[in-house]
Design a protein around this motif. Structure first.
Motif, PDB file in Angstrom:
ATOM      1  N   MET A   1       0.848  -1.188   0.000  1.00 50.01           N
ATOM      2  CA  MET A   1       0.000   0.000   0.000  1.00 50.01           C
ATOM      3  C   MET A   1       0.881   1.235   0.000  1.00 50.01           C
ATOM      4  SD  MET A   1      -3.037   1.050   2.637  1.00 50.01           S
ATOM      5  CE  MET A   1      -1.941   1.033   4.051  1.00 50.01           C
ATOM      6  N   ALA A   2       0.630   2.167  -0.890  1.00 51.95           N
ATOM      7  CA  ALA A   2       1.434   3.372  -0.996  1.00 51.95           C
ATOM      8  C   ALA A   2       1.239   4.264   0.222  1.00 51.95           C
ATOM      9  CB  ALA A   2       1.062   4.121  -2.273  1.00 51.95           C
ATOM     10  N   VAL A   3       2.289   4.974   0.572  1.00 53.95           N
ATOM     11  CA  VAL A   3       2.245   5.866   1.718  1.00 53.95           C
ATOM     12  C   VAL A   3       2.210   7.296   1.224  1.00 53.95           C
ATOM     13  CG1 VAL A   3       3.493   6.646   3.751  1.00 53.95           C
ATOM     14  CG2 VAL A   3       3.490   4.229   3.160  1.00 53.95           C
ATOM     15  N   ASP A   4       1.287   8.086   1.776  1.00 52.70           N
ATOM     16  CA  ASP A   4       1.169   9.493   1.406  1.00 52.70           C
ATOM     17  C   ASP A   4       2.197  10.280   2.214  1.00 52.70           C
ATOM     18  OD1 ASP A   4       0.389  11.924   0.493  1.00 52.70           O
ATOM     19  OD2 ASP A   4      -1.472  12.027   1.664  1.00 52.70           O
ATOM     20  N   ARG A   5       3.294  10.709   1.529  1.00 52.70           N
ATOM     21  CA  ARG A   5       4.347  11.380   2.258  1.00 52.70           C
ATOM     22  C   ARG A   5       4.942  12.467   1.377  1.00 52.70           C
ATOM     23  NH1 ARG A   5       7.993   7.867   1.817  1.00 52.70           N
ATOM     24  NH2 ARG A   5       9.064   9.100   0.247  1.00 52.70           N
ATOM     25  N   THR A   6       5.209  13.639   1.946  1.00 48.92           N
ATOM     26  CA  THR A   6       5.860  14.703   1.212  1.00 48.92           C
ATOM     27  C   THR A   6       7.251  14.905   1.785  1.00 48.92           C
ATOM     28  OG1 THR A   6       4.907  16.356   2.701  1.00 48.92           O
ATOM     29  CG2 THR A   6       3.677  15.849   0.696  1.00 48.92           C
ATOM     30  N   GLY A   7       8.146  15.469   0.964  1.00 48.90           N
ATOM     31  CA  GLY A   7       9.499  15.709   1.433  1.00 48.90           C
ATOM     32  C   GLY A   7      10.356  14.473   1.305  1.00 48.90           C
ATOM     33  N   PRO A   8      11.633  14.604   1.668  1.00 51.55           N
ATOM     34  CA  PRO A   8      12.568  13.471   1.554  1.00 51.55           C
ATOM     35  C   PRO A   8      12.235  12.344   2.528  1.00 51.55           C
ATOM     36  CG  PRO A   8      13.596  15.295   2.724  1.00 51.55           C
ATOM     37  CD  PRO A   8      12.300  15.814   2.192  1.00 51.55           C
ATOM     38  N   ILE A   9      12.712  11.164   2.199  1.00 51.97           N
ATOM     39  CA  ILE A   9      12.543   9.999   3.073  1.00 51.97           C
ATOM     40  C   ILE A   9      13.464  10.166   4.273  1.00 51.97           C
ATOM     41  CG2 ILE A   9      12.763   7.495   3.266  1.00 51.97           C
ATOM     42  CD1 ILE A   9      12.452   7.417   0.163  1.00 51.97           C
ATOM     43  N   ARG A  10      12.888  10.150   5.451  1.00 52.17           N
ATOM     44  CA  ARG A  10      13.645  10.335   6.685  1.00 52.17           C
ATOM     45  C   ARG A  10      14.122   8.964   7.174  1.00 52.17           C
ATOM     46  NH1 ARG A  10      12.716  15.033   9.324  1.00 52.17           N
ATOM     47  NH2 ARG A  10      12.697  14.052  11.382  1.00 52.17           N
ATOM     48  N   VAL A  11      15.438   8.794   7.252  1.00 56.17           N
ATOM     49  CA  VAL A  11      16.022   7.484   7.543  1.00 56.17           C
ATOM     50  C   VAL A  11      16.783   7.521   8.865  1.00 56.17           C
ATOM     51  CG1 VAL A  11      17.560   5.657   6.730  1.00 56.17           C
ATOM     52  CG2 VAL A  11      16.258   7.025   5.068  1.00 56.17           C
ATOM     53  N   PHE A  12      16.557   6.491   9.669  1.00 56.75           N
ATOM     54  CA  PHE A  12      17.290   6.318  10.929  1.00 56.75           C
ATOM     55  C   PHE A  12      18.136   5.052  10.813  1.00 56.75           C
ATOM     56  CE2 PHE A  12      18.069   4.915  15.230  1.00 56.75           C
ATOM     57  CZ  PHE A  12      18.289   6.095  15.927  1.00 56.75           C
ATOM     58  N   LEU A  13      19.396   5.127  11.268  1.00 57.92           N
ATOM     59  CA  LEU A  13      20.319   4.001  11.163  1.00 57.92           C
ATOM     60  C   LEU A  13      20.623   3.398  12.526  1.00 57.92           C
ATOM     61  CD1 LEU A  13      22.977   5.520   8.709  1.00 57.92           C
ATOM     62  CD2 LEU A  13      21.031   4.053   8.132  1.00 57.92           C
ATOM     63  N   LEU A  14      20.590   2.078  12.612  1.00 58.78           N
ATOM     64  CA  LEU A  14      20.995   1.372  13.826  1.00 58.78           C
ATOM     65  C   LEU A  14      21.983   0.275  13.445  1.00 58.78           C
ATOM     66  CD1 LEU A  14      20.924   0.459  16.765  1.00 58.78           C
ATOM     67  CD2 LEU A  14      18.777  -0.750  16.289  1.00 58.78           C
ATOM     68  N   ASP A  15      23.246   0.480  13.827  1.00 57.87           N
ATOM     69  CA  ASP A  15      24.291  -0.509  13.589  1.00 57.87           C
ATOM     70  C   ASP A  15      25.383  -0.273  14.618  1.00 57.87           C
ATOM     71  OD1 ASP A  15      26.743  -1.830  12.380  1.00 57.87           O
ATOM     72  OD2 ASP A  15      25.242  -2.329  10.853  1.00 57.87           O
ATOM     73  N   ASP A  16      25.907  -1.343  15.210  1.00 56.56           N
ATOM     74  CA  ASP A  16      26.892  -1.170  16.271  1.00 56.56           C
ATOM     75  C   ASP A  16      28.299  -0.881  15.750  1.00 56.56           C
ATOM     76  OD1 ASP A  16      26.879  -3.800  15.300  1.00 56.56           O
ATOM     77  OD2 ASP A  16      27.871  -4.559  17.094  1.00 56.56           O
ATOM     78  N   HIS A  17      28.493  -0.919  14.435  1.00 54.08           N
ATOM     79  CA  HIS A  17      29.798  -0.603  13.863  1.00 54.08           C
ATOM     80  C   HIS A  17      29.772   0.813  13.271  1.00 54.08           C
ATOM     81  CE1 HIS A  17      29.896  -5.081  13.829  1.00 54.08           C
ATOM     82  NE2 HIS A  17      31.118  -4.836  14.269  1.00 54.08           N
ATOM     83  N   GLU A  18      30.578   1.699  13.838  1.00 56.34           N
ATOM     84  CA  GLU A  18      30.581   3.092  13.389  1.00 56.34           C
ATOM     85  C   GLU A  18      30.951   3.219  11.919  1.00 56.34           C
ATOM     86  OE1 GLU A  18      32.609   7.418  14.519  1.00 56.34           O
ATOM     87  OE2 GLU A  18      33.319   5.575  15.475  1.00 56.34           O
ATOM     88  N   ILE A  19      31.906   2.413  11.467  1.00 52.75           N
ATOM     89  CA  ILE A  19      32.341   2.503  10.080  1.00 52.75           C
ATOM     90  C   ILE A  19      31.208   2.139   9.126  1.00 52.75           C
ATOM     91  CG2 ILE A  19      33.205   0.125   9.978  1.00 52.75           C
ATOM     92  CD1 ILE A  19      34.812   3.203   8.323  1.00 52.75           C
ATOM     93  N   VAL A  20      30.358   1.192   9.536  1.00 52.24           N
ATOM     94  CA  VAL A  20      29.204   0.819   8.709  1.00 52.24           C
ATOM     95  C   VAL A  20      28.198   1.962   8.678  1.00 52.24           C
ATOM     96  CG1 VAL A  20      27.251  -0.767   8.470  1.00 52.24           C
ATOM     97  CG2 VAL A  20      29.493  -1.645   9.134  1.00 52.24           C
ATOM     98  N   ARG A  21      27.936   2.555   9.848  1.00 58.23           N
ATOM     99  CA  ARG A  21      26.986   3.672   9.902  1.00 58.23           C
ATOM    100  C   ARG A  21      27.460   4.838   9.036  1.00 58.23           C
ATOM    101  NH1 ARG A  21      27.313   2.970  15.429  1.00 58.23           N
ATOM    102  NH2 ARG A  21      28.056   5.117  15.733  1.00 58.23           N
ATOM    103  N   ARG A  22      28.764   5.117   9.095  1.00 53.92           N
ATOM    104  CA  ARG A  22      29.301   6.222   8.289  1.00 53.92           C
ATOM    105  C   ARG A  22      29.114   5.966   6.806  1.00 53.92           C
ATOM    106  NH1 ARG A  22      35.093   8.145  10.940  1.00 53.92           N
ATOM    107  NH2 ARG A  22      34.239   9.033  12.878  1.00 53.92           N
ATOM    108  N   GLY A  23      29.398   4.735   6.390  1.00 55.19           N
ATOM    109  CA  GLY A  23      29.236   4.392   4.981  1.00 55.19           C
ATOM    110  C   GLY A  23      27.786   4.494   4.533  1.00 55.19           C
ATOM    111  N   LEU A  24      26.883   3.978   5.363  1.00 58.61           N
ATOM    112  CA  LEU A  24      25.458   4.049   5.038  1.00 58.61           C
ATOM    113  C   LEU A  24      24.970   5.491   5.001  1.00 58.61           C
ATOM    114  CD1 LEU A  24      24.084   1.097   7.219  1.00 58.61           C
ATOM    115  CD2 LEU A  24      24.223   1.166   4.723  1.00 58.61           C
ATOM    116  N   ALA A  25      25.408   6.277   5.985  1.00 59.44           N
ATOM    117  CA  ALA A  25      24.983   7.676   6.053  1.00 59.44           C
ATOM    118  C   ALA A  25      25.453   8.446   4.823  1.00 59.44           C
ATOM    119  CB  ALA A  25      25.509   8.324   7.329  1.00 59.44           C
TER     120      ALA A  25
END
Length: 221
Positions: A1-25
């Motif tokens: 089902m499509a979501v009615d949303r305006t603006g950019p997709i707001r993303v939250f990251l959860l990973d215990d490795h900082e280097i992974v979070r940096r790359g994803l970010a």
């Protein structure tokens, strides 16, 4: 089902490795239709920080030092209405996949995924679509069919507990159950704690399996 949303997709990251979070970010921030609104390295941090920034999508590592991304998925979906979850892991683990599906995750991908495929996956789940293919769904259903319900335990539940159990089986969060039954979220949590004890299980996932099998066998009507 499509979501009615305006603006950019707001993303939250959860990973215990900082280097992974940096790359994803870095990858996600480079997309014109996405933004990183928060990060966490532990489940405890995620449960505190994510509700404050109201993300559309949470990208969650399955294995964490203080818990699991699956439990974080369930808790965050309880706290953040409309949140979509994408599980990211280094291991092809059917047990974790099954638990993630039962927790309401919309997708489950390996960290070896190509960067373009990952941002595409985030867009898909943000739009309310599932990344779980037919083979994945079939494996989950097979697990459910192999569950063994203890029918006599249903009789120990109160009417309210039975209603909560059925809604757990539909995949609803505590918040959604409260809205459906016109109860506070705290009251629902109390019912969940009680019915888990009566069924002799420790996890919400096990209760969902139980109610699915009970329905199939006709012992929960």
């Amino acid at each position: 089902m499509a979501v009615d949303r305006t603006g950019p997709i707001r993303v939250f990251l959860l990973d215990d490795h900082e280097i992974v979070r940096r790359g994803l970010a870095q990858l996600i921030s480079a997309q014109t239709d996405m933004e990183i609104v928060g990060e966490a390295g532990t489940m405890a941090e995620a449960l505190t920080r994510a509700p404050l920034v109201n993300p559309h999508v949470a990208v969650l590592d399955v294995r964490l030092p203080d818990g699991s991304g699956v439990e974080a998925c369930r808790e965050l979906r309880d706290q953040i209405p409309g949140l979509q979850a994408l599980m990211l892991t280094s291991f092809a683990d059917d047990e974790a996949l099954f638990d993630a599906v039962m927790a309401g995750a919309s997708g489950y991908v390996l960290k070896e995924i190509r960067s373009g495929d990952l941002v595409g996956a985030i867009r898909e789940v943000a739009a309310g679509r599932s990344l779980l293919d037919q083979a994945t769904t079939a494996r989950v259903l097979d697990r459910v069919r192999r569950g063994r319900p203890r029918d006599e335990r249903i009789a120990t539940l109160t009417d309210q507990e039975r209603s909560v159990l059925e809604l757990i089986g539909e995949g609803l969060t505590n918040r959604e159950i409260g809205q459906r039954m016109h109860l506070s979220e705290k009251t629902v949590k109390n019912y969940v704690t009680s019915l888990l004890a009566k069924l002799g299980v420790h996890r919400r996932t096990q209760a969902a399996i139980y109610v699915t099998e009970a329905r199939r066998s006709g012992t929960l009507r």
